[in-house]
Design a protein around this motif. Structure first.
Motif, PDB file in Angstrom:
ATOM      1  N   ALA A 198       0.837  -1.201   0.000  1.00 49.99           N
ATOM      2  CA  ALA A 198       0.000   0.000   0.000  1.00 49.99           C
ATOM      3  C   ALA A 198       0.871   1.249   0.000  1.00 49.99           C
ATOM      4  CB  ALA A 198      -0.904  -0.016   1.229  1.00 49.99           C
ATOM      5  N   VAL A 199       0.652   2.115  -0.977  1.00 54.99           N
ATOM      6  CA  VAL A 199       1.494   3.304  -1.134  1.00 54.99           C
ATOM      7  C   VAL A 199       0.767   4.555  -0.621  1.00 54.99           C
ATOM      8  CG1 VAL A 199       2.779   4.732  -2.765  1.00 54.99           C
ATOM      9  CG2 VAL A 199       2.549   2.256  -3.177  1.00 54.99           C
ATOM     10  N   GLN A 200       1.391   5.250   0.316  1.00 51.80           N
ATOM     11  CA  GLN A 200       0.897   6.553   0.756  1.00 51.80           C
ATOM     12  C   GLN A 200       1.949   7.612   0.446  1.00 51.80           C
ATOM     13  OE1 GLN A 200      -1.058   6.209   4.876  1.00 51.80           O
ATOM     14  NE2 GLN A 200      -2.632   6.622   3.330  1.00 51.80           N
ATOM     15  N   CYS A 204       1.185  12.933   3.768  1.00 55.92           N
ATOM     16  CA  CYS A 204      -0.078  12.608   4.440  1.00 55.92           C
ATOM     17  C   CYS A 204      -0.190  11.086   4.530  1.00 55.92           C
ATOM     18  CB  CYS A 204      -1.253  13.190   3.659  1.00 55.92           C
ATOM     19  SG  CYS A 204      -2.842  12.956   4.461  1.00 55.92           S
ATOM     20  N   ALA A 205       0.326  10.533   5.627  1.00 58.31           N
ATOM     21  CA  ALA A 205       0.474   9.070   5.687  1.00 58.31           C
ATOM     22  C   ALA A 205      -0.056   8.469   6.993  1.00 58.31           C
ATOM     23  CB  ALA A 205       1.944   8.700   5.485  1.00 58.31           C
ATOM     24  N   PRO A 206      -1.315   8.707   7.337  1.00 58.49           N
ATOM     25  CA  PRO A 206      -1.829   8.216   8.621  1.00 58.49           C
ATOM     26  C   PRO A 206      -1.781   6.688   8.735  1.00 58.49           C
ATOM     27  CG  PRO A 206      -3.641   8.959   7.212  1.00 58.49           C
ATOM     28  CD  PRO A 206      -2.367   9.417   6.563  1.00 58.49           C
ATOM     29  N   SER A 220      -4.046  11.156  14.034  1.00 64.13           N
ATOM     30  CA  SER A 220      -4.511  12.272  13.208  1.00 64.13           C
ATOM     31  C   SER A 220      -3.271  13.008  12.706  1.00 64.13           C
ATOM     32  CB  SER A 220      -5.460  13.178  13.991  1.00 64.13           C
ATOM     33  OG  SER A 220      -4.741  14.013  14.830  1.00 64.13           O
ATOM     34  N   VAL A 221      -3.243  13.252  11.428  1.00 65.24           N
ATOM     35  CA  VAL A 221      -2.080  13.902  10.820  1.00 65.24           C
ATOM     36  C   VAL A 221      -2.535  15.169  10.114  1.00 65.24           C
ATOM     37  CG1 VAL A 221      -0.859  11.721  10.461  1.00 65.24           C
ATOM     38  CG2 VAL A 221      -2.309  12.621   8.643  1.00 65.24           C
ATOM     39  N   ILE A 233      -5.264  11.817   2.030  1.00 66.72           N
ATOM     40  CA  ILE A 233      -6.483  11.738   2.836  1.00 66.72           C
ATOM     41  C   ILE A 233      -6.066  11.606   4.302  1.00 66.72           C
ATOM     42  CG2 ILE A 233      -8.644  10.480   3.254  1.00 66.72           C
ATOM     43  CD1 ILE A 233      -8.580  11.653   0.452  1.00 66.72           C
ATOM     44  N   ALA A 234      -6.329  12.650   5.090  1.00 63.86           N
ATOM     45  CA  ALA A 234      -5.849  12.668   6.483  1.00 63.86           C
ATOM     46  C   ALA A 234      -6.668  11.744   7.387  1.00 63.86           C
ATOM     47  CB  ALA A 234      -5.884  14.098   7.024  1.00 63.86           C
TER      48      ALA A 234
END
Ligand code: PLP
Length: 321
Positions: A198-200, A204-206, A220-221, A233-234
Motif C-alpha cells: 500500500a502506497v501513501q 499525508c500518511a496516517p 490524526s495527521v 487523505i488525512a
C-alpha cells in the motif's frame, strides 16, 4: 458477483477490462493495469458504475457525493447517464480540469471553503436529506472496484499475482481489490491472495504511521502540500479495514516523497504513459518496493488516472529538456 438484481438497472459505458501490459521497471518485469484509460479518466468508474446502478435500482433520483476530483467526475458521469441529479462537494482548491469535467456532466458543483475534510463534512450534512453516494462510505462502490481483481486474475490466466502495489488514500481500490481476490479465493478460482503493498505519500500518511508503529487508533495527521493530492487523505474512514486487509495479505505500507513522485511522473510520461501526478505516486512506490524486494515475484501495479485531467500541473512539474 455484482450485487445488482435486475440487468435493466445497469448503468455502464461498457467500461472495464483495461489493458494489463507486461513491462519493465528497474530491469524487472511488472504488469501495469492501465486504469487511466477509463471513460472519465480514472479507476473510479469501476465503483461509480455499480454504485449508480444500485441507486437507480433503489429508485433514487437525487444524490450527494464529496471528492477532491476524480470520484466526483465518475459519479457525475454515471449519474448523467442515468438521469440522476447530483450535488458534488469539492474543496475550493481542486484542480480546475476536474471541476470543469464535473460541471460539464451537469452535476451541481458545491465548492467548499476549506480542505478535503471540510468538503466531506458539508456532504455529510447534505446527506441527511439526500442519498449519500459516497465512494469512501458506500459499500456498493467497493463492489465495483473489486472488478480490478477479477480482471487481473483473468488476464493472468485465472491466477492471482504474487504481489499488487496499490495507492491508498481512502483505500477504495485497495479494499475493492481485496474483496475481489477474497471472493475468487472462496470460489476456489485462485489458490492464494496476493501480497498487498500500500502506497501513501509522506506528506499525508496516517495509515503508514499506524502500520509502522502498530497503533490501534489511526493517528490524526496534518496533510502537507503534495502534487499527489488525490491520495492525501488525512482521515480515511475505512482506515482500520485497510490496515486489516494489508496485514491479512502479509503486505506492507510504504511512503513516497514529493520529489520521488515528480521523478516517477517524468519517467512514466517519457515512456508514453501520460498520467496525473497522483497516479505517479504509485509508480514511485513501485520503484521503492522493487529496490528492496526479491525479483522473482509476479507483480501487478496500476496507472490510476489520466494526465489529460491536469495538464497545467504536469507542465509545471516536468523539467523539459
Ligand atoms: C482516488 C484516486 C487514488 C486513490 O484512491 P483511494 O480510493 O482514495 O485510495 C489514486 N489515484 C487516483 C488518480 C485517484 O483518482
Amino acid at each position: 458477483m455484482i450485487p445488482i438484481e435486475d440487468e435493466e438497472n445497469i448503468v455502464s459505458f461498457d467500461e472495464g477490462f483495461t489493458p494489463l501490459l507486461e513491462t519493465e521497471f528497474n530491469g524487472k518485469t511488472v504488469f501495469l493495469k492501465q486504469d487511466h484509460l477509463f471513460p472519465t479518466g480514472s479507476f473510479k468508474d469501476r465503483g461509480a458504475s455499480v454504485l449508480i446502478s444500485k441507486v437507480k435500482e433503489l429508485g433514487i433520483d437525487d444524490i450527494v457525493e464529496d471528492s477532491s476530483g476524480n470520484a466526483g467526475c465518475a459519479i457525475a458521469a454515471y449519474a448523467a447517464k442515468a438521469n440522476i441529479r447530483c450535488d458534488i462537494f469539492v474543496p475550493q482548491k481542486s484542480s480546475t480540469g476536474k471541476l470543469a469535467q464535473i460541471k460539464a456532466y451537469g452535476a451541481h458543483l458545491r465548492q467548499i471553503n476549506g480542505d478535503r475534510e471540510d468538503a466531506a463534512n458539508a456532504a455529510l450534512q447534505a446527506a441527511k436529506q439526500e442519498y449519500y453516494a459516497s465512494h469512501a462510505w458506500n459499500p456498493f462502490f467497493l463492489h465495483g472496484t473489486k472488478t480490478f481483481a477479477f480482471e487481473v486474475c483473468e488476464q493472468l490466466g485465472w491466477e492471482a499475482p504474487d504481489t499488487v502495489i496499490l495507492p491508498v488514500g481512502n483505500g477504495t481500490l485497495l479494499l475493492g481489490a481485496y474483496l475481489g481476490f477474497k471472493e475468487l479465493l472462496k470460489a476456489d478460482i485462485i489458490k492464494k491472495l496476493p501480497k498487498f503493498i500500500a502506497v501513501q505519500v509522506e506528506a499525508c500518511a496516517p495509515l503508514y504511521l499506524a502500520f509502522k508503529k502498530d497503533l490501534k487508533v489511526i493517528p490524526s495527521v496534518e496533510s502537507k502540500a503534495t502534487p499527489a493530492d488525490g491520495i492525501a487523505i488525512a482521515q480515511p474512514i475505512r482506515g482500520k479495514q485497510i490496515l486489516e486487509a494489508v496485514r491479512a495479505t502479509e503486505g506492507l505500507f510504504l511512503t513516497v516523497k514529493n520529489a520521488e513522485i515528480t521523478q516517477a511522473l517524468e519517467e512514466s510520461c517519457s515512456q508514453g504513459y501520460y498520467i496525473e501526478p497522483t497516479a505517479a505516486a504509485t509508480i514511485a512506490g513501485l520503484h521503492k518496493y522493487l529496490s528492496q524486494s526479491p525479483s522473482d515475484q509476479e507483480l501487478v501495479t496500476v496507472l490510476t488516472g489520466s494526465g489529460l485531467k491536469t495538464p497545467q500541473k504536469i507542465g509545471d512539474m516536468i523539467q523539459f529538456k
